[in-house]
Design an enzyme around this catalytic site. Structure first.
Site, PDB file in Angstrom:
ATOM      1  N   LYS A 283      22.383  33.449  -9.391  1.00  0.00           N
ATOM      2  CA  LYS A 283      21.002  33.890  -9.512  1.00  0.00           C
ATOM      3  C   LYS A 283      20.726  34.355 -10.940  1.00  0.00           C
ATOM      4  O   LYS A 283      21.635  34.795 -11.633  1.00  0.00           O
ATOM      5  CB  LYS A 283      20.759  35.084  -8.579  1.00  0.00           C
ATOM      6  CG  LYS A 283      20.693  34.752  -7.103  1.00  0.00           C
ATOM      7  CD  LYS A 283      20.420  36.011  -6.287  1.00  0.00           C
ATOM      8  CE  LYS A 283      20.412  35.731  -4.802  1.00  0.00           C
ATOM      9  NZ  LYS A 283      19.316  34.872  -4.345  1.00  0.00           N
ATOM     10  N   ARG A 357      22.674  31.525   5.820  1.00  0.00           N
ATOM     11  CA  ARG A 357      22.691  30.613   6.976  1.00  0.00           C
ATOM     12  C   ARG A 357      24.120  30.180   7.309  1.00  0.00           C
ATOM     13  O   ARG A 357      24.411  29.859   8.449  1.00  0.00           O
ATOM     14  CB  ARG A 357      21.762  29.416   6.691  1.00  0.00           C
ATOM     15  CG  ARG A 357      22.193  28.565   5.536  1.00  0.00           C
ATOM     16  CD  ARG A 357      21.059  27.691   5.002  1.00  0.00           C
ATOM     17  NE  ARG A 357      20.096  28.466   4.218  1.00  0.00           N
ATOM     18  CZ  ARG A 357      18.975  27.964   3.714  1.00  0.00           C
ATOM     19  NH1 ARG A 357      18.666  26.695   3.914  1.00  0.00           N
ATOM     20  NH2 ARG A 357      18.153  28.727   3.014  1.00  0.00           N
TER      21      ARG A 357
HETATM   22  N1  BES Z   1      19.390  36.610  -0.038  1.00  0.00           N
HETATM   23  C1  BES Z   1      18.637  35.492  -0.481  1.00  0.00           C
HETATM   24  C2  BES Z   1      17.188  35.527  -0.005  1.00  0.00           C
HETATM   25  C3  BES Z   1      16.327  36.635  -0.520  1.00  0.00           C
HETATM   26  C4  BES Z   1      15.436  36.397  -1.547  1.00  0.00           C
HETATM   27  C5  BES Z   1      16.347  37.880   0.044  1.00  0.00           C
HETATM   28  C6  BES Z   1      14.608  37.403  -1.996  1.00  0.00           C
HETATM   29  C7  BES Z   1      15.528  38.881  -0.405  1.00  0.00           C
HETATM   30  C8  BES Z   1      14.653  38.642  -1.423  1.00  0.00           C
HETATM   31  C9  BES Z   1      19.269  34.212   0.061  1.00  0.00           C
HETATM   32  O1  BES Z   1      20.642  34.227   0.196  1.00  0.00           O
HETATM   33  C10 BES Z   1      18.950  33.144  -0.924  1.00  0.00           C
HETATM   34  O2  BES Z   1      19.403  33.230  -2.021  1.00  0.00           O
HETATM   35  N2  BES Z   1      18.164  32.161  -0.509  1.00  0.00           N
HETATM   36  C11 BES Z   1      17.785  31.094  -1.351  1.00  0.00           C
HETATM   37  C12 BES Z   1      17.902  29.816  -0.578  1.00  0.00           C
HETATM   38  C13 BES Z   1      17.720  28.597  -1.399  1.00  0.00           C
HETATM   39  C14 BES Z   1      18.888  28.428  -2.342  1.00  0.00           C
HETATM   40  C15 BES Z   1      17.600  27.420  -0.470  1.00  0.00           C
HETATM   41  C16 BES Z   1      16.349  31.323  -1.776  1.00  0.00           C
HETATM   42  O3  BES Z   1      15.540  31.783  -0.960  1.00  0.00           O
HETATM   43  O4  BES Z   1      16.044  31.091  -2.940  1.00  0.00           O
HETATM   44 MN    MN Z   2      21.672  33.731  -1.570  1.00  0.00          MN
END
Ligand code: BES
Ligand code: MN
Ligand code: ZN
Length: 501
Positions: A283, A357
């Site tokens: 990230k 997931r």
């Molecule tokens: N933990 C994150 C989702 C999240 C985003 C939680 C903002 C709280 C605030 C999750 O693990 C994630 O990174 N999801 C990705 C999925 C994508 C790579 C398909 C996302 O939402 O960007």
């Molecule tokens: Mn994530």
């Protein structure tokens, strides 16, 4: 926070602060129509004490608007705090919950440690739900995420008393009051877990905190780690943890009420990523620190189990929390890797940041193996859900209208806001893999729904509800009734859903 219930006459109560609600009774929509605030109490002495200031028009009784009077004439209380509910016609128990929180948060920074909160009369709102909501709201309001401040002055309210009218049935009030305490404390327990930074709450420590709580309230519990994941062939869950020096924790909590052998078994499955860097699909640095709250779904399940153990519904419940740290490392999984989940399905990893997931896939399979007939999961799963619903609603999905109807009804009691979003074959098509059964991302569009379809592959035909709380688990800006920080969202709704079986 000590809590008490009284039905004494308001004017006779000796306290630091007597908090009384007010609502705006103005119904005209004309541009020059002025607010007409009235106190929501039948107590003439309290009404008289507030009459002069209410007649000035300075105070409008807007939602959570406060007004403090010192040495109110004719009352034993040292101060009279008026808290607004907004328009009287739109008054709800949920607004009352917030008003109680606002009263507490008014008192805290002023060094006031004791508060009496007067409920409105039964004609305005029902006394039982009011009592419970007032206590819940007080606990929610009393929580501040300040435990790591070395200059911390504990400003917690020491004594919170609910004052109900003398006419209300005492036994019913007491039952509602006791529920409010359990629910409020359980929600705050969840919030205290979510507040912990990644270095203070590793997967192992999250497991220990859950086990400690379980022992206290009489839940069964088991903690497993790497070996058990291998034994159960949890290839999806394990793949997330493999890049971290911290071992994963598979947390199982069991509620088995005496004498209940048949009927449904409810499976509560939570995402417990104690820190989400994104892994190799790392990230950006901006706001990455927030990803300590990526275990909020798991924490909601742990908090709900606490409340379940204490409220003792006549239904069996199993919670499975999959805790891991998502890190980049020489041993971390890579985009393109293929993992075999516990169910036997193969998953092509497109993005290692879609890790929630993966842990849930095996958690859901395991809950079914442990006998769950109905499933509910909670997870801070997708940014896409936040894009869709903002900070006003959490997302919800279900493959079963009967289970959903019960959840929808639970929302009326919990006051939490969840908005049902669609599943569908089109979304399922987006996660078909070229080399395996499914892939862990479905492209840019409809991300909350493609994530839900991914989970559904492991749920199969079991009735199931999926809660995506990514946007709601953290309060971004403090409100009059709740501090900035962890919200504890989900605890109340999941609990009420369980109690409906
Ligand atoms: N933990 C994150 C989702 C999240 C985003 C939680 C903002 C709280 C605030 C999750 O693990 C994630 O990174 N999801 C990705 C999925 C994508 C790579 C398909 C996302 O939402 O960007
Ligand atoms: Mn994530
Ligand atoms: Zn995550």
């Amino acid at each position: 926070m000590r809590t008490e219930l009284t039905q004494a006459k308001l004017a006779a109560i000796e306290t630091e602060v007597l908090a009384v609600l007010a609502a705006d009774t103005q119904t005209s929509k004309a541009p020059d129509a002025k607010p007409e605030p009235v106190l929501l109490t039948a107590d003439d002495a309290v009404k008289a004490a507030a009459a002069a200031v209410l007649s000035t028009g300075e105070y409008k009784a807007g939602a959570n608007e406060t007004l403090l009077l010192h040495a109110p004439a004719g009352l034993k209380a040292k101060r009279l705090l008026i808290v607004g509910l907004g328009k009287q016609a739109k008054a709800t128990v949920d607004k009352l919950r917030n008003a109680a929180g606002a009263a507490v948060r008014f008192a805290k920074p002023r060094g006031i440690r004791e508060l009496v909160f007067a409920l409105p009369d039964a004609e305005v709102l029902p006394p039982g739900p009011n009592t419970r909501a007032a206590v819940e709201g007080a606990f929610v309001g009393d929580f501040d995420p300040d435990t790591y401040r070395s200059d911390r002055k504990d400003q917690s309210i020491q004594s919170f008393t609910v004052a109900a009218s003398a006419g209300s049935d005492r036994a019913a009030l007491e039952a509602a009051f006791a529920e409010g305490v359990i629910v409020g404390e359980s929600q705050n327990f969840t919030r205290s877990l979510v507040n912990e930074p990644g270095n203070k709450l590793t997967p192992t420590l999250l497991g220990q905190r859950a086990a400690l709580m379980a022992a206290e309230v009489g839940l069964g519990w088991e903690l497993h780690s790497t070996e058990k994941l291998h034994e159960l062939k949890m290839g999806a869950f394990w793949s997330v943890s493999q890049g971290s020096a911290e071992p994963p924790s598979l947390i199982v909590l069991r509620y088995e009420p005496e004498g209940v052998t048949g009927g449904p078994v409810l499976g509560l499955v939570g995402k417990g990523i104690t820190f989400d860097t994104g892994g190799i699909s790392i990230k950006p640095a901006d706001n990455m620190e927030k990803m300590k709250y990526d275990m909020a779904g798991g924490a909601a399940m742990i908090g709900a189990m606490r409340a379940i153990a204490l409220l003792k519904p006549r239904v069996r419940v199993i919670a499975v929390v999959c805790a891991a740290e998502n890190m980049p490392d020489g041993k971390a999984q890579k985009p393109g890797d293929v993992q075999t989940a516990m169910s036997g399905k193969t998953i092509e990893i497109i993005n290692t940041d879609a890790e929630g997931r993966l842990v849930l896939a095996d958690g859901l399979t395991y809950a079914k193996q442990l006998g769950a007939t109905h499933l509910i999961d909670a997870a801070t799963l997708t940014g896409a859900c936040v894009v869709a619903l903002g900070y006003a609603n959490a997302g919800a999905f279900s493959n079963d209208d009967a289970a959903w109807a019960k959840f929808d009804a639970a929302l009326a009691t919990s006051g939490e806001k969840f908005w049902r979003l669609p599943l569908g074959e089109e979304y399922a098509d987006q996660i078909k893999s070229d080399i395996g059964d499914i892939k862990n991302t479905g492209g840019r569009w409809g991300g909350a729904s493609t994530a839900a379809e991914f989970l559904k592959v492991f749920v199969e035909d079991t009735p199931w509800i999926h809660l995506d709380i990514a946007g709601m688990a953290w309060v971004e800006d403090s409100k009059p009734y709740i501090a900035k920080g962890p919200s504890g969202v989900g605890v109340r709704s999941i609990l009420e859903w369980v109690r409906s079986y």
